[in-house]
Design a protein around this motif. Sequence first.
Motif, PDB file in Angstrom:
ATOM      1  N   ARG A 141       0.816  -1.204   0.000  1.00  0.00           N
ATOM      2  CA  ARG A 141       0.000   0.000   0.000  1.00  0.00           C
ATOM      3  C   ARG A 141       0.860   1.269   0.000  1.00  0.00           C
ATOM      4  NH1 ARG A 141      -5.362   1.166   0.893  1.00  0.00           N
ATOM      5  NH2 ARG A 141      -5.963  -0.979   1.258  1.00  0.00           N
TER       6      ARG A 141
ATOM      7  N   ARG B 295     -11.093   1.400   3.500  1.00  0.00           N
ATOM      8  CA  ARG B 295      -9.749   0.879   3.781  1.00  0.00           C
ATOM      9  C   ARG B 295      -9.782  -0.109   4.917  1.00  0.00           C
ATOM     10  NH1 ARG B 295      -6.914   6.213   3.532  1.00  0.00           N
ATOM     11  NH2 ARG B 295      -6.734   6.543   1.293  1.00  0.00           N
TER      12      ARG B 295
ATOM     13  N   GLU C 126      -6.432   0.074  -2.706  1.00  0.00           N
ATOM     14  CA  GLU C 126      -6.516   1.483  -3.099  1.00  0.00           C
ATOM     15  C   GLU C 126      -7.154   1.643  -4.462  1.00  0.00           C
ATOM     16  OE1 GLU C 126      -5.530   3.394  -0.618  1.00  0.00           O
ATOM     17  OE2 GLU C 126      -6.506   5.014  -1.707  1.00  0.00           O
TER      18      GLU C 126
END
Lengths: 408, 316, 295
Positions: free
Chosen positions: B19, C193, C199
């Motif tokens: 991420r 999230r 994402e």
Amino acid sequence: MLLSCAAAGGARAAPARITVASYPDLDRALKLALPAFARRHPGVAVNVVTLSHKDHHTAMTTALAAGAALPDLIALDMDFLGKFVDSAGLEDLSCAPYLAGGQAARFPGYAWRAGVNRRGEIKALPVDTGPGALFYRHDLLARAGLLETDLTPSWRGFIEAGRTLRARTGAYLVAHAQDLKDIRIRAGLADGEGVFFDPQGRSQVQTARFRRAFELALQARDAGIDARVRAWSNEWSEGFRRGAIATQMMGCWLGGHLKRWIAPETAGLWRSAPLPEGAAAAWGGSFYAIPVHSQQKALAWDLLQLLALDRDQQVAAFRSLDAFPVLLSAQDDGFLSEPIDFLGGEAARLQWRDMARRIPAITIDRHDAVADEVVRNELDQVLLHRKGIDQALADARATVERRVRRRA
Amino acid sequence: MSPRMSLRFTWPQRLRIPRRWMPYLFISPFFVLFAAFGLFPLLFSIVLSLNSWDAAAGLGAMQWVGLDNYLYALTRDDGLRASLFNTLWLAVVGCVPQHLVALPLAYYLHTAFRRWRNGVVGLYFLPFITSTVAVSLVFSALFSKDFGAINAALLGLHELPLLGALFPSTPIDWDQAENTRWMIAIVVFWRYVGWNTVLYLSAIQTLPRDLFEAARVDGVSERQTFLHLVLPQLRPMIFFAVTLAIIGSLQLFEEPFILTSGTGGSGQAGKTVAMHLYSVAFTDGDFGTASAIAWLLFLLIAAATWLNNRLLGRQR
Amino acid sequence: MSTLLPLHADPDRPARLGARWRPMPSARVIGHAIVLAGALLMFAPFYLMMVFATHTNAEILSVPPPLWFGDALGDNLALLLDRLPFFWRNLGWSFYVAGAVTVLNLLLCSLAGHAFALLDFPGRDRLFGLVLATMLLPGFLGMVPTVLTMAWLGWLNEHKALIVPGACGALGIFMMRQYIGSTVPRELVDAARLDGCGEFGIFWRIVLPLTLPALGTLGLITFIGSWNNFMGPLVVIRDMDLYTVPLALRALQGSGQTPWGALCAGAAVAVLPLLLMFVVASRRLIDGLTAGAVK
């Protein structure tokens, strides 16, 4: 080595293709020559690329600067030619296999000279030209009791005639006082001299020639004989249509424009005369050059010869497109003696030919456009705001030298 | 409280990107393209600004001159100074009214025009999508001194009893120095006011309807709603639009170029910095100085946007 | 501005914020009149262009210029196609290039906008500043290096030379960052999230749908910008059948007489797709998805 390219053309599988970059209306003369070219080189495709007049020169400058995206033959207008003749990116046509140096005598000096740079390299050949003429409204002059002979012998007489014309008919003699300056600065030049710069590159704007030109323009403005309209504006063309403007000095091609779209209803009322006081000047002219990076130089050279050196092509372009031939032998064609209806049956082309033969072989300079712009602005200051002529010329010279910034 | 939706969109295990790296991945297309196509021109023009180059002569004709081009541009180039004045003048006169008109207009269109809104906005947006070549022809006809509609209208308005004194009694020659600037300002206004209106309108569209309802219930006038409720909410969009306006007006080229046929008009009154740059490059044949001027312009625009950022940017 | 007659107000209740309480229904009429008059002024030059497209050169340049349609449209179109035999193909190329640039921009700019607006990462502000800075660079000095680059890549005379460099514009990133930053609620993103959504998934499923008005605007702007761009094609495209429309229309202007009627006819034809784009986009952006798109 280059000729072998053409010889090997027959053995190649893919058809040869040359690209010619041009602009309207020159591209029409180019297309006129294509059938003759096709007969000499069957199977060769000619890719004509047209851009607007300004865009074309911008694109060619960029292409030459980068050395890429270049066509095989480049059209160049006289106004821009000065910037290109020094370019290392254009072939020197005086070298083998072109050996164009021997062709100089076939052209009027001024047209030939423009394509030759200071080092004597021939970078471009002329294909047409625009010898100047004074177009005037015969009927308006007659109404004021004037004749052509009142206009042409001297500038003083020209302005006087203008005063008379204005007083008796209300028409203006010229569109803008700047026109007079444009002609006057080109008067009295000898072969090898330049309009704005001498052959060594020194600015000429502070000479007596320019002072007389400015004085002439100011006299015209003070006499009230100019209409203060910009060339090619609506007021300008409307001025001709309504008979508000009685003359225009420009290239001989103006006659065609007047006939086709500016003032077609005034057919038969116009005449053509030589420029006043024996001045000799040309408006515009088109040239072609071959870039060094071209892969088809032999074919390009053949096409260039067809456009510039072939008498029949020159005459054909003249007949159908009104492009005045630059080749001297083409200027002897019988077509020139034919009367022009729009000009009241006058065989004006002969007059234009004489004009072309009288124009001195002046040199053009890379920075002519800059100087022209600066001088124009300074004259505006004189005409509109009464700036002193000496001051204006001094300022013009300072500005030109500053902008040109020649490096030793 | 958000319902627990199955938002699972997961990459196959092998392709799972940490991420941490995702942001950089997201912004990488821009920087990759910039590195490929933007960086070289940038470096080229920096190098060029330190050289003297007659472009048509080819790449080999560059000559090193150091900072001479910059010095010339800053100290001896009168044309640059004049064009800077013109540009700033046009930025204020041509640009500020656009926003002063577009904001209330967008609000009015949002609140008062229901059925014909699309059509009206479309009409305002039309100038933006019309090609500049055609526009130049039409406007040269409209601004013609003796025969243009605009002069005809102005002369007609001169006949009005009281207000008539404000209008000229003789035809305006739009080619004359100061008038040329007004002509360009008018055309620039015409061309971009709709664009700004669309931007503001799309921002107003995202405001919650309850805002307007509450104001109406409370008896707040339209003007108060606009000034005190809507405008503050529009701040991000105003910042965006003003930033674009600053950049656009300092780089203004096409409209003045086309309207004055590339000359800048008499007295060079219509010549903007971008036009001056173009003329130094293509008329004077001096690409080196042109690059130097371009970088000076860049500094100016950067300063202006920085200032704008301080004034209107997001409060953190 | 005009004062509306409030719909639900109680006339006896004192108004707040110093509101003026004056019933003036005629104000709305005046407001409408001003706006419509303005719209007419906006439209007038465009209308004249359409009118000029139907007249001959002599008529256009006459005085006063024609105000109503003539009958030369056919002639003008014929002249247009004679001078520009590839005009329809040019239209197609313009569509192709503008469409490709738009689609790429919408995707890539919103990705970057998402990152700049919603994600926190080291160097974010500085990188965004860099993005903005690239918008300040002057355009046409890039002409020569662009030709050099494209020549080196072998992309000269190909449309990818027009599409790829412009595929992710700084303007789009700027705009999307503003929109996403101010309209996407952080709680939604945080919740997603927490749910373990990747994402990209957040981008695709949450952010994109919420920013459709912005995408509509950006798409419109990008399409128009690309459609009207002529500097890029001028230096890179070398064959007339590959021209885009602005280049083709400009090629009508020469050292002789410009065929204004044909040019206006071409410009009118060229503007119709843009109008169409606008109508399509306005359904999304002006009708506004739902007021209250936020919640």
